[in-house]
Design a protein around this motif. Structure first.
Motif, PDB file in Angstrom:
ATOM      1  N   VAL A 112       0.844  -1.203   0.000  1.00 20.00           N
ATOM      2  CA  VAL A 112       0.000   0.000   0.000  1.00 20.00           C
ATOM      3  C   VAL A 112       0.875   1.247   0.000  1.00 20.00           C
ATOM      4  CG1 VAL A 112      -1.611   1.340   1.405  1.00 20.00           C
ATOM      5  CG2 VAL A 112      -2.011  -1.086   1.037  1.00 20.00           C
ATOM      6  N   ALA A 113       1.876   1.268   0.879  1.00 21.17           N
ATOM      7  CA  ALA A 113       2.779   2.424   0.944  1.00 21.17           C
ATOM      8  C   ALA A 113       3.497   2.623  -0.382  1.00 21.17           C
ATOM      9  CB  ALA A 113       3.785   2.238   2.074  1.00 21.17           C
ATOM     10  N   ARG A 114       3.936   1.528  -0.982  1.00 18.44           N
ATOM     11  CA  ARG A 114       4.653   1.616  -2.262  1.00 18.44           C
ATOM     12  C   ARG A 114       3.768   2.222  -3.344  1.00 18.44           C
ATOM     13  NH1 ARG A 114       5.511  -0.622  -7.076  1.00 18.44           N
ATOM     14  NH2 ARG A 114       7.635  -0.923  -7.795  1.00 18.44           N
ATOM     15  N   GLU A 115       2.548   1.755  -3.454  1.00 18.72           N
ATOM     16  CA  GLU A 115       1.653   2.273  -4.490  1.00 18.72           C
ATOM     17  C   GLU A 115       1.293   3.732  -4.257  1.00 18.72           C
ATOM     18  OE1 GLU A 115       0.985   0.817  -7.371  1.00 18.72           O
ATOM     19  OE2 GLU A 115       2.381  -0.660  -6.584  1.00 18.72           O
ATOM     20  N   ARG A 116       1.088   4.121  -3.008  1.00 21.20           N
ATOM     21  CA  ARG A 116       0.748   5.516  -2.724  1.00 21.20           C
ATOM     22  C   ARG A 116       1.926   6.437  -2.982  1.00 21.20           C
ATOM     23  NH1 ARG A 116      -3.134   4.385   2.422  1.00 21.20           N
ATOM     24  NH2 ARG A 116      -4.888   3.697   1.156  1.00 21.20           N
ATOM     25  N   VAL A 117       3.124   5.977  -2.662  1.00 18.64           N
ATOM     26  CA  VAL A 117       4.310   6.790  -2.928  1.00 18.64           C
ATOM     27  C   VAL A 117       4.512   6.934  -4.436  1.00 18.64           C
ATOM     28  CG1 VAL A 117       6.838   6.731  -2.817  1.00 18.64           C
ATOM     29  CG2 VAL A 117       5.503   6.374  -0.759  1.00 18.64           C
ATOM     30  N   LYS A 118       4.323   5.849  -5.182  1.00 21.22           N
ATOM     31  CA  LYS A 118       4.500   5.905  -6.630  1.00 21.22           C
ATOM     32  C   LYS A 118       3.464   6.802  -7.310  1.00 21.22           C
ATOM     33  CE  LYS A 118       6.941   3.558  -8.913  1.00 21.22           C
ATOM     34  NZ  LYS A 118       8.211   3.879  -9.547  1.00 21.22           N
ATOM     35  N   SER A 119       2.260   6.897  -6.727  1.00 23.92           N
ATOM     36  CA  SER A 119       1.213   7.718  -7.351  1.00 23.92           C
ATOM     37  C   SER A 119       1.320   9.191  -6.978  1.00 23.92           C
ATOM     38  CB  SER A 119      -0.170   7.190  -6.961  1.00 23.92           C
ATOM     39  OG  SER A 119      -0.439   7.450  -5.606  1.00 23.92           O
ATOM     40  N   LEU A 120       2.129   9.522  -6.000  1.00 22.13           N
ATOM     41  CA  LEU A 120       2.247  10.907  -5.554  1.00 22.13           C
ATOM     42  C   LEU A 120       2.690  11.864  -6.664  1.00 22.13           C
ATOM     43  CD1 LEU A 120       1.769  12.395  -2.900  1.00 22.13           C
ATOM     44  CD2 LEU A 120       4.175  12.082  -2.370  1.00 22.13           C
TER      45      LEU A 120
END
Length: 132
Positions: A112-120
């Motif tokens: 979840v953290a990885r996907e949210r960071v990548k979408s930032l």
């Protein structure tokens, strides 16, 4: 000065402000891209260590990722929605807590953290999708 000359100066000043704004936005997106790549790499390493059963390495990696994130969070808070930043922080804290108790469920918050960071960076990139 004539009225025409003043209008020209105002027009030029507005164009300079527009160009500086676009350059600043480009710089912000590039910085977010670099941060997203670095954090995604660290989170991938933590997930790989978790898959391999190396709990101490996974915990050490997630702590490093969290420190990197917390250092970058302050400057990001100036131009990013705080809720988005909080979601990433919460996912990292949850992953770290689950790794501390050696729970296999830590993989979920890591992803979840990885996907949210990548979408930032995508949320701030100048594109038609973001403008409309």
């Amino acid at each position: 000065m004539t009225r025409r000359r003043v209008s020209d100066w105002i027009f030029l000043a507005l164009w300079i402000i527009t160009v500086l704004g676009a350059a600043g936005e480009h710089y912000i997106v590039r910085a977010q891209d670099k941060l997203a790549q670095d954090l995604a790499r660290e989170l991938d390493q933590a997930a790989a260590a978790l898959d391999a059963g190396d709990w101490s390495s996974a915990l050490e990696t997630i702590r490093g990722a969290r420190q990197t994130w917390e250092a970058a969070r302050g400057p990001l808070a100036l131009h990013t929605i705080h809720k988005q930043l909080d979601e990433i922080s919460e996912a990292l804290v949850e992953a770290e807590a689950l790794l501390m108790v050696r729970s296999e469920d830590a993989l979920g918050p890591l992803l979840v953290a990885r996907e949210r960071v990548k979408s930032l960076p995508e949320r701030h990139r100048l594109s038609f999708r973001n403008l409309l």
